[in-house]
Write a protein that holds these residues in place. Structure first.
Motif, PDB file in Angstrom:
ATOM      1  N   ALA A   1     -33.455  19.224  17.538  1.00 24.30           N
ATOM      2  CA  ALA A   1     -34.218  20.429  17.201  1.00 24.30           C
ATOM      3  C   ALA A   1     -35.697  20.299  17.550  1.00 24.30           C
ATOM      4  CB  ALA A   1     -34.054  20.745  15.719  1.00 24.30           C
ATOM      5  N   ASP A   2     -36.199  19.072  17.733  1.00 23.91           N
ATOM      6  CA  ASP A   2     -37.608  18.851  18.071  1.00 23.91           C
ATOM      7  C   ASP A   2     -37.880  18.944  19.565  1.00 23.91           C
ATOM      8  OD1 ASP A   2     -38.494  18.328  15.387  1.00 23.91           O
ATOM      9  OD2 ASP A   2     -37.508  16.369  15.545  1.00 23.91           O
ATOM     10  N   VAL A   3     -36.830  19.118  20.369  1.00 23.71           N
ATOM     11  CA  VAL A   3     -37.010  19.164  21.823  1.00 23.71           C
ATOM     12  C   VAL A   3     -37.723  20.447  22.223  1.00 23.71           C
ATOM     13  CG1 VAL A   3     -35.839  19.233  24.055  1.00 23.71           C
ATOM     14  CG2 VAL A   3     -35.074  17.635  22.288  1.00 23.71           C
ATOM     15  N   VAL A   4     -38.777  20.280  22.994  1.00 22.25           N
ATOM     16  CA  VAL A   4     -39.550  21.401  23.523  1.00 22.25           C
ATOM     17  C   VAL A   4     -39.009  21.790  24.899  1.00 22.25           C
ATOM     18  CG1 VAL A   4     -41.854  22.121  24.284  1.00 22.25           C
ATOM     19  CG2 VAL A   4     -41.598  20.697  22.234  1.00 22.25           C
ATOM     20  N   GLN A   5     -38.623  20.780  25.682  1.00 28.23           N
ATOM     21  CA  GLN A   5     -38.143  21.052  27.041  1.00 28.23           C
ATOM     22  C   GLN A   5     -37.036  20.089  27.438  1.00 28.23           C
ATOM     23  OE1 GLN A   5     -40.930  21.977  30.302  1.00 28.23           O
ATOM     24  NE2 GLN A   5     -40.123  20.150  31.270  1.00 28.23           N
ATOM     25  N   TRP A   6     -35.957  20.658  27.970  1.00 27.50           N
ATOM     26  CA  TRP A   6     -34.858  19.883  28.536  1.00 27.50           C
ATOM     27  C   TRP A   6     -34.921  19.966  30.055  1.00 27.50           C
ATOM     28  CZ3 TRP A   6     -31.851  16.767  25.810  1.00 27.50           C
ATOM     29  CH2 TRP A   6     -31.643  17.020  24.466  1.00 27.50           C
ATOM     30  N   SER A   7     -34.583  18.879  30.720  1.00 23.52           N
ATOM     31  CA  SER A   7     -34.337  18.884  32.163  1.00 23.52           C
ATOM     32  C   SER A   7     -32.879  18.490  32.355  1.00 23.52           C
ATOM     33  CB  SER A   7     -35.239  17.889  32.889  1.00 23.52           C
ATOM     34  OG  SER A   7     -36.584  18.301  32.794  1.00 23.52           O
ATOM     35  N   VAL A   8     -32.160  19.276  33.134  1.00 24.85           N
ATOM     36  CA  VAL A   8     -30.742  19.045  33.359  1.00 24.85           C
ATOM     37  C   VAL A   8     -30.506  18.966  34.862  1.00 24.85           C
ATOM     38  CG1 VAL A   8     -28.402  19.929  32.998  1.00 24.85           C
ATOM     39  CG2 VAL A   8     -30.179  20.378  31.273  1.00 24.85           C
ATOM     40  N   LEU A   9     -29.989  17.832  35.308  1.00 28.51           N
ATOM     41  CA  LEU A   9     -29.620  17.645  36.710  1.00 28.51           C
ATOM     42  C   LEU A   9     -28.106  17.597  36.797  1.00 28.51           C
ATOM     43  CD1 LEU A   9     -32.126  14.794  37.659  1.00 28.51           C
ATOM     44  CD2 LEU A   9     -32.425  17.267  37.936  1.00 28.51           C
ATOM     45  N   LEU A  10     -27.546  18.415  37.669  1.00 28.40           N
ATOM     46  CA  LEU A  10     -26.100  18.431  37.896  1.00 28.40           C
ATOM     47  C   LEU A  10     -25.827  18.130  39.357  1.00 28.40           C
ATOM     48  CD1 LEU A  10     -24.982  21.608  35.958  1.00 28.40           C
ATOM     49  CD2 LEU A  10     -24.081  19.325  35.623  1.00 28.40           C
ATOM     50  N   VAL A  11     -24.851  17.275  39.605  1.00 30.21           N
ATOM     51  CA  VAL A  11     -24.428  17.019  40.980  1.00 30.21           C
ATOM     52  C   VAL A  11     -23.940  18.344  41.567  1.00 30.21           C
ATOM     53  CG1 VAL A  11     -22.733  15.794  42.388  1.00 30.21           C
ATOM     54  CG2 VAL A  11     -23.964  14.591  40.584  1.00 30.21           C
ATOM     55  N   ALA A  12     -24.254  18.566  42.828  1.00 33.75           N
ATOM     56  CA  ALA A  12     -24.065  19.865  43.477  1.00 33.75           C
ATOM     57  C   ALA A  12     -22.691  20.486  43.275  1.00 33.75           C
ATOM     58  CB  ALA A  12     -24.387  19.757  44.958  1.00 33.75           C
ATOM     59  N   ASP A  13     -21.626  19.708  43.327  1.00 36.11           N
ATOM     60  CA  ASP A  13     -20.289  20.307  43.215  1.00 36.11           C
ATOM     61  C   ASP A  13     -19.720  20.274  41.792  1.00 36.11           C
ATOM     62  OD1 ASP A  13     -19.922  17.580  43.148  1.00 36.11           O
ATOM     63  OD2 ASP A  13     -18.253  17.553  44.555  1.00 36.11           O
ATOM     64  N   ALA A  14     -20.517  19.853  40.807  1.00 37.81           N
ATOM     65  CA  ALA A  14     -20.058  19.826  39.418  1.00 37.81           C
ATOM     66  C   ALA A  14     -19.931  21.252  38.888  1.00 37.81           C
ATOM     67  CB  ALA A  14     -21.033  19.032  38.553  1.00 37.81           C
ATOM     68  N   ASP A  15     -18.993  21.469  37.989  1.00 33.69           N
ATOM     69  CA  ASP A  15     -18.731  22.777  37.406  1.00 33.69           C
ATOM     70  C   ASP A  15     -19.827  23.126  36.392  1.00 33.69           C
ATOM     71  OD1 ASP A  15     -17.804  24.980  35.934  1.00 33.69           O
ATOM     72  OD2 ASP A  15     -15.727  24.278  35.944  1.00 33.69           O
TER      73      ASP A  15
END
Length: 133
Positions: A72-86
């Motif tokens: 709940a304290d997170v201000v910003q998430w960064s999410v990296l997904l491999v190109a062909d991931a769903d």
């Protein structure tokens, strides 16, 4: 004192993310490096993007708690997904965990050719802020 997350007029409104966050002076900032869907030995939990996503978020939670913070304290998430991931499977698995109280955190998402851990399909990192009492 509180962290303010804004969804200004003139920008798309989304229940999944805010556009701006204002952290007041005196807050402790916590940075969580990239977390993949691996167990404590470094082994991938599976080849399934949803399972890897949940484990990556669990790893981020453990890291945050070690520094005195919560999801709940997170201000910003960064999410990296491999190109062909769903994308739908990944976000479907972690959407409830990305949301904080009130307005949602900021989210950066990108599709990438690959990640540092062979076979990893997702990596998450976070910036959190904890207000002092």
């Amino acid at each position: 004192m509180e962290i303010t997350r804004l969804q200004p007029a003139g920008l798309v409104r989304s229940p999944a993310f805010s556009h701006v966050a204002v952290v007041p002076p005196g807050a402790t900032t916590i940075y969580v490096g990239g977390q993949d869907g691996v167990d404590e030995t470094g082994a991938l939990v599976s080849g399934d993007v949803a399972e890897q996503s949940v484990r990556a978020m669990e790893n981020a939670r453990v890291a945050l708690e070690a520094a005195g913070a919560t999801l709940a304290d997170v201000v910003q998430w960064s999410v990296l997904l491999v190109a062909d991931a769903d994308l739908n499977a990944a976000y479907g698995a972690i959407a409830p965990l990305l949301a904080g109280p009130g307005a949602p955190p900021l989210v950066i998402a990108a599709r990438v050719a690959g990640l540092g851990v062979p076979g990893a399909l997702i990596e998450v990192s976070a910036i959190a802020a904890v207000l002092r009492d």
